[in-house]
Design an enzyme around this catalytic site. Sequence first.
Site, mmCIF file in Angstrom:
data_model
loop_
_atom_site.group_PDB
_atom_site.id
_atom_site.type_symbol
_atom_site.label_atom_id
_atom_site.label_comp_id
_atom_site.label_asym_id
_atom_site.label_seq_id
_atom_site.Cartn_x
_atom_site.Cartn_y
_atom_site.Cartn_z
ATOM 1 N N TRP A 1 0.857 -1.192 0.000
ATOM 2 C CA TRP A 1 0.000 0.000 0.000
ATOM 3 C C TRP A 1 0.886 1.233 0.000
ATOM 4 O O TRP A 1 1.859 1.310 0.763
ATOM 5 C CB TRP A 1 -0.907 0.050 1.235
ATOM 6 C CG TRP A 1 -1.642 1.361 1.307
ATOM 7 C CD1 TRP A 1 -2.777 1.706 0.651
ATOM 8 C CD2 TRP A 1 -1.238 2.533 2.050
ATOM 9 N NE1 TRP A 1 -3.121 3.011 0.935
ATOM 10 C CE2 TRP A 1 -2.185 3.538 1.792
ATOM 11 C CE3 TRP A 1 -0.163 2.819 2.897
ATOM 12 C CZ2 TRP A 1 -2.096 4.811 2.353
ATOM 13 C CZ3 TRP A 1 -0.075 4.086 3.451
ATOM 14 C CH2 TRP A 1 -1.041 5.065 3.189
ATOM 15 N N GLU B 1 -3.281 -3.128 -1.999
ATOM 16 C CA GLU B 1 -4.380 -2.498 -1.258
ATOM 17 C C GLU B 1 -4.737 -1.147 -1.878
ATOM 18 O O GLU B 1 -3.865 -0.340 -2.176
ATOM 19 C CB GLU B 1 -3.971 -2.308 0.208
ATOM 20 C CG GLU B 1 -5.043 -1.659 1.077
ATOM 21 C CD GLU B 1 -4.581 -1.456 2.500
ATOM 22 O OE1 GLU B 1 -5.398 -1.012 3.324
ATOM 23 O OE2 GLU B 1 -3.392 -1.728 2.798
ATOM 24 N N LYS C 1 -7.072 2.581 -2.003
ATOM 25 C CA LYS C 1 -7.566 3.622 -1.117
ATOM 26 C C LYS C 1 -8.272 4.676 -1.949
ATOM 27 O O LYS C 1 -7.867 4.960 -3.079
ATOM 28 C CB LYS C 1 -6.417 4.260 -0.324
ATOM 29 C CG LYS C 1 -6.893 5.122 0.851
ATOM 30 C CD LYS C 1 -5.743 5.418 1.806
ATOM 31 C CE LYS C 1 -6.259 6.175 3.023
ATOM 32 N NZ LYS C 1 -5.201 6.406 4.018
ATOM 33 N N ASP D 1 -9.522 -2.888 2.583
ATOM 34 C CA ASP D 1 -9.607 -2.256 3.896
ATOM 35 C C ASP D 1 -10.947 -1.541 3.924
ATOM 36 O O ASP D 1 -11.236 -0.721 3.058
ATOM 37 C CB ASP D 1 -8.446 -1.271 4.065
ATOM 38 C CG ASP D 1 -8.436 -0.575 5.413
ATOM 39 O OD1 ASP D 1 -9.480 -0.016 5.806
ATOM 40 O OD2 ASP D 1 -7.381 -0.540 6.068
ATOM 41 N N HIS E 1 -11.250 2.172 3.211
ATOM 42 C CA HIS E 1 -10.637 2.729 2.009
ATOM 43 C C HIS E 1 -11.592 2.875 0.830
ATOM 44 O O HIS E 1 -11.179 2.814 -0.323
ATOM 45 C CB HIS E 1 -9.440 1.861 1.600
ATOM 46 C CG HIS E 1 -8.259 2.029 2.485
ATOM 47 N ND1 HIS E 1 -7.000 1.560 2.167
ATOM 48 C CD2 HIS E 1 -8.125 2.635 3.697
ATOM 49 C CE1 HIS E 1 -6.155 1.858 3.139
ATOM 50 N NE2 HIS E 1 -6.819 2.499 4.085
ATOM 51 N N HIS F 1 -8.377 -5.924 5.701
ATOM 52 C CA HIS F 1 -8.004 -5.145 6.871
ATOM 53 C C HIS F 1 -9.296 -4.600 7.460
ATOM 54 O O HIS F 1 -10.024 -3.862 6.798
ATOM 55 C CB HIS F 1 -7.072 -3.989 6.499
ATOM 56 C CG HIS F 1 -5.641 -4.384 6.381
ATOM 57 N ND1 HIS F 1 -4.621 -3.478 6.183
ATOM 58 C CD2 HIS F 1 -5.034 -5.599 6.455
ATOM 59 C CE1 HIS F 1 -3.472 -4.114 6.122
ATOM 60 N NE2 HIS F 1 -3.692 -5.395 6.288
ATOM 61 N N ASP G 1 -11.219 7.508 6.217
ATOM 62 C CA ASP G 1 -10.359 6.421 6.695
ATOM 63 C C ASP G 1 -9.646 6.854 7.969
ATOM 64 O O ASP G 1 -8.442 7.110 7.979
ATOM 65 C CB ASP G 1 -9.347 6.049 5.602
ATOM 66 C CG ASP G 1 -8.413 4.950 6.054
ATOM 67 O OD1 ASP G 1 -8.868 4.050 6.789
ATOM 68 O OD2 ASP G 1 -7.219 4.992 5.698
ATOM 69 N N ASP H 1 -9.465 5.124 10.851
ATOM 70 C CA ASP H 1 -8.849 4.024 11.595
ATOM 71 C C ASP H 1 -9.168 4.059 13.080
ATOM 72 O O ASP H 1 -8.281 4.004 13.927
ATOM 73 C CB ASP H 1 -7.328 4.021 11.369
ATOM 74 C CG ASP H 1 -6.974 3.564 9.959
ATOM 75 O OD1 ASP H 1 -7.434 2.492 9.554
ATOM 76 O OD2 ASP H 1 -6.244 4.293 9.270
ATOM 77 N N ASP I 1 -6.519 -3.262 11.429
ATOM 78 C CA ASP I 1 -5.717 -2.101 11.026
ATOM 79 C C ASP I 1 -6.358 -0.828 11.551
ATOM 80 O O ASP I 1 -7.281 -0.289 10.951
ATOM 81 C CB ASP I 1 -5.598 -2.036 9.497
ATOM 82 C CG ASP I 1 -4.692 -0.889 9.039
ATOM 83 O OD1 ASP I 1 -4.100 -0.220 9.906
ATOM 84 O OD2 ASP I 1 -4.593 -0.666 7.826
#
Length: 416
Positions: A181, A222, A224, A257, A260, A284, A292, A294, A325
């Site tokens: 990523w 990955e 995004k 993810d 993302h 993830h 995003d 997290d 993640d």
Amino acid sequence: MSYAEAKAKYVALGVDTDAAIAKLKNVPVALHCWQGDDVRGFDTDPTKPLTGGIQTTGNYPGRARTPEELMADLDMVLKLCPGTKKMNLHASYAIFEDGDWADRDKLEPKHFKKWVDFCKERGLGCDFNPTFFSHPKANGLTLSSPDPEIRKFWIDHGKACIRISTYLAEELGQPCVMNIWTGDGFKDIPTDRMGPRVRYKEAIDEILSEPFDFNEVKPCVESKVFGIGVEAYTVGSAEFSLSYAAMNPGKCIPLMDNGHYHPTEVVSDKIPALLTFFPEIALHITRPIRWDSDHVVLLDDETKEICKEIVRCGGLEGSVKIALDYFDASINRISAWTVGFRNVQKALLMALITPDLTAMQNADNWTELMVIQEELKTMPFGEIWTEYCHQCGAPADGDWFTEVKKYEAEVLSKRG
């Protein structure tokens, strides 16, 4: 209510809770090291800000500052969480001894020997991530940079990570998922959207030209939707990353993810779509709030839906590689790790003890399907979860946080 009484209620629905518990015990979930130190790592100046699209918020006391502190914190989390764990490392967590520092393009397996020793002693596998951020050469573009020297540096880093991933897989006897990523992109509208993506594709091609056994190392790409400082254009978009994986079977798998994508997209719906075409995918699991961000994973609707789809699609047989993640620096980091890991385990267990209602869907019996799905929400799941924790030797809900507070008082509070 006792476990036996709760079990009987599920038996009436045709569900074997003992079998569900036994199955979940063997499902590996990768625990991300970077929650413990706010994604700082050990290969750059910890006093400098994070760059390359990575940012943490908060300054809760007790952040791990050394490999030893991080490993001690991880041990606490492993103790508090039921189920099978893997480690998940970033390349920036290389451990250098006797001043043997190496830049990221020169990293070697030996720089991760202490992590291998840590995992061996605890029976853990380990996944891996090249670190394309927080570095002087990560200034907007890395693998997609028009500067050939910058691009070569990061390609060499990716190749080094293939070798390290092979080392982890061979030493620990478990496949290593290696996730590519980058935060490459532009803050404002570019005039050339294709050029960076062509360079990015060619760079990943070069990285994956490094010899590896696909049975041991599972490279991922990955995507995004956007990032900090790259709001207008992301090189590794969903279309790019998915297309790359599709065009490189036997060398690469897609990684999603759930932070993302656009806010109205849900990864739970994408899981069966991808598994229709890909024999393996990686996930993830995080919690985005508007973007995003997290946040710590909660037992929310999308987490439960993601885990339902993993179970329904046979993902627990090995086709879905699960990892966490997130990185929250505003709360106790041990608790952040523990809450998120336990919630993913809860969601998987909920999915495993949900009866198969496919026949109702196929019979177009949507009324009864809705009624049963709603009534399942008040089934005695808590007793099943407590039994699972007990069988895994982990504390039940209501017990584990006392241990965190004790650890904070005795260990975390003494860190500067």
